[in-house]
Design a protein around this motif. Structure first.
Motif, PDB file in Angstrom:
ATOM      1  N   HIS A 119       0.821  -1.217   0.000  1.00  0.00           N
ATOM      2  CA  HIS A 119       0.000   0.000   0.000  1.00  0.00           C
ATOM      3  C   HIS A 119       0.859   1.274   0.000  1.00  0.00           C
ATOM      4  O   HIS A 119       0.530   2.264  -0.672  1.00  0.00           O
ATOM      5  CB  HIS A 119      -0.906  -0.033   1.248  1.00  0.00           C
ATOM      6  N   HIS A 123       0.955   4.502  -2.733  1.00  0.00           N
ATOM      7  CA  HIS A 123       0.788   5.957  -2.567  1.00  0.00           C
ATOM      8  C   HIS A 123       1.724   6.723  -3.504  1.00  0.00           C
ATOM      9  O   HIS A 123       1.326   7.708  -4.128  1.00  0.00           O
ATOM     10  CB  HIS A 123       1.054   6.362  -1.120  1.00  0.00           C
ATOM     11  N   SER A 144       1.038  10.040   5.496  1.00  0.00           N
ATOM     12  CA  SER A 144      -0.370   9.650   5.611  1.00  0.00           C
ATOM     13  C   SER A 144      -0.760   9.608   7.083  1.00  0.00           C
ATOM     14  O   SER A 144      -0.014  10.042   7.960  1.00  0.00           O
ATOM     15  CB  SER A 144      -0.578   8.291   4.949  1.00  0.00           C
ATOM     16  N   ASP A 309      -6.507   7.319   0.155  1.00  0.00           N
ATOM     17  CA  ASP A 309      -6.515   5.924  -0.298  1.00  0.00           C
ATOM     18  C   ASP A 309      -7.442   5.686  -1.504  1.00  0.00           C
ATOM     19  O   ASP A 309      -8.591   6.122  -1.505  1.00  0.00           O
ATOM     20  CB  ASP A 309      -6.945   5.015   0.858  1.00  0.00           C
TER      21      ASP A 309
HETATM   22 ZN    ZN Z   1      -2.880   5.170   2.683  1.00  0.00          ZN
END
Ligand code: ZN
Ligand code: KG4
Length: 339
Positions: A119, A123, A144, A309
């Motif tokens: 993940h 980004h 984040s 996200d």
């Molecule tokens: Zn994230």
């Protein structure tokens, strides 16, 4: 190569169709469903509620993404895609499982390879979806709600993690300070607005690790310093709240900009890429632009909807790495980090 991408690491449920054609990244569709309204009432994400909502949103979101991209004729046909990409970590275990198990099932039923994506790496790739002028080597800053990391990337397949937060993430600091000030979750956008009205001289908070040569961050002490200031200020006025927001935002921005630019100069990079929810902060972007004005370094910040996200960024990261695996070899890893 055309992919269906799935993202469900935190509270969002995302699906997207992205393609790499003639070295150009094409975003055919991106759908995001969020349960944030439920979490803002409770001041933070409740993992069980997030996962329960995701399990109801997931299939409709996937179908919508495929339909919008004209990849599927009806629910019973196999879609016109080459592979499926999915976030397998880091994140909340229940949430990750919803995405990973859905992707594994679809991969098995449709006989398409599965590409597991970190993940955090995803980004960074929100930038490649937004711009086609990015040049290597580059420094990527991920800011984040859960992470603050700096990476040096010499190419799509050659990256080195330089450092990350030792405790709270930058977004977490915004959110926790917001909670002290009675702002709703997530507090970053509200703090940014209130900070505009604040006096920069009213509070001077510490800039943790700003002079440290390593590329680690620490925001827990800053959060405690704000708490002490809140406790000391009797009968907090609206102006006090604006001043506190200004003080904490200035401190976070000073640390993040100074460390990122130090890394950029040390490694002689051509580009700086911002990503993650905090990258939506326009004051942060302005501070970067001011500090690189006299340098040849180019700054890239994805559009707001790609900072938070989404599955499009996961698909983009997968397209540049393309290591498809059999569905049985992929499993959720909530603690996943950089190697
Ligand atoms: Zn994230
Ligand atoms: O990347 P993201 O959507 O979720 C995670 O993977 O964590 O980031 C959410 C974080 C929250 O902490 C939120 O307060 C912060 O991004 N954020 C902001 C702004 N917009 C979102 N922080 C500061 N200024 C903003 N404008």
């Amino acid at each position: 190569m055309k992919l269906l991408a799935i993202e469900s690491s935190c509270d969002e449920t995302g699906a997207a169709v992205v393609e790499l054609r003639d070295k150009k990244l094409l975003l055919h569709s991106t759908i995001v469903a969020t349960s944030m309204q439920l979490h803002s009432q409770t001041g933070g994400i409740i993992p069980e509620i997030a996962a329960r909502e995701q399990s109801t949103y997931m299939i409709p979101v996937v179908l919508q993404a495929l339909q919008k991209a004209h990849c599927i004729r009806n629910k019973t046909t196999i879609p016109d895609i080459d592979a499926i990409a999915v976030t397998y970590g880091p994140g909340l275990i229940g949430s990750l499982l919803v995405g990973v198990e859905t992707a594994k099932t679809l991969s098995y039923v449709w006989n398409k390879p599965l590409i597991p994506v970190n993940h955090l790496f995803g980004h960074i790739y929100a930038n490649f979806l937004s711009f086609d002028t990015i040049r290597f080597p580059l420094i990527a800053l991920i800011v984040s709600g859960a992470h603050t990391d700096l990476l040096l990337m010499k190419s799509h397949t050659n990256s080195t993690w330089l450092g990350g937060t030792r405790d709270d993430a930058a977004g977490e600091c915004f959110d926790k300070v917001g909670r002290m000030l009675g702002l709703s979750y997530p507090a970053g956008p509200a703090i940014e607005k209130l900070a505009h009205l604040g006096n920069p001289k009213a509070f001077h908070f510490p800039r943790p690790l700003i002079h440290d040569n390593a590329f680690d961050f620490s925001f827990s002490g800053l959060k405690t310093a704000v708490l002490r200031a809140v406790e000391k200020t009797k009968n907090i006025t609206e102006q006090d709240v604006q001043n506190l927001c200004r003080g904490v935002q200035d401190a976070i921005i000073d640390v993040v900009v100074s460390k990122t630019i130090r890394a950029a100069k040390k490694y002689g990079v051509q580009s700086i890429l911002l990503s993650g929810g905090v990258a939506a902060n326009q004051t942060l972007k302005k501070a970067f632009l001011k500090d690189i004005e006299q340098t040849p370094i180019a700054l890239y910040v994805p559009q707001r909807s790609l900072c938070t996200d989404n599955a499009a960024m996961i698909g983009a990261a997968a397209l540049y790495h393309q290591q498809g695996k059999p569905a049985t070899d992929v499993s959720a890893d909530p603690e996943l980090y950089f190697e």
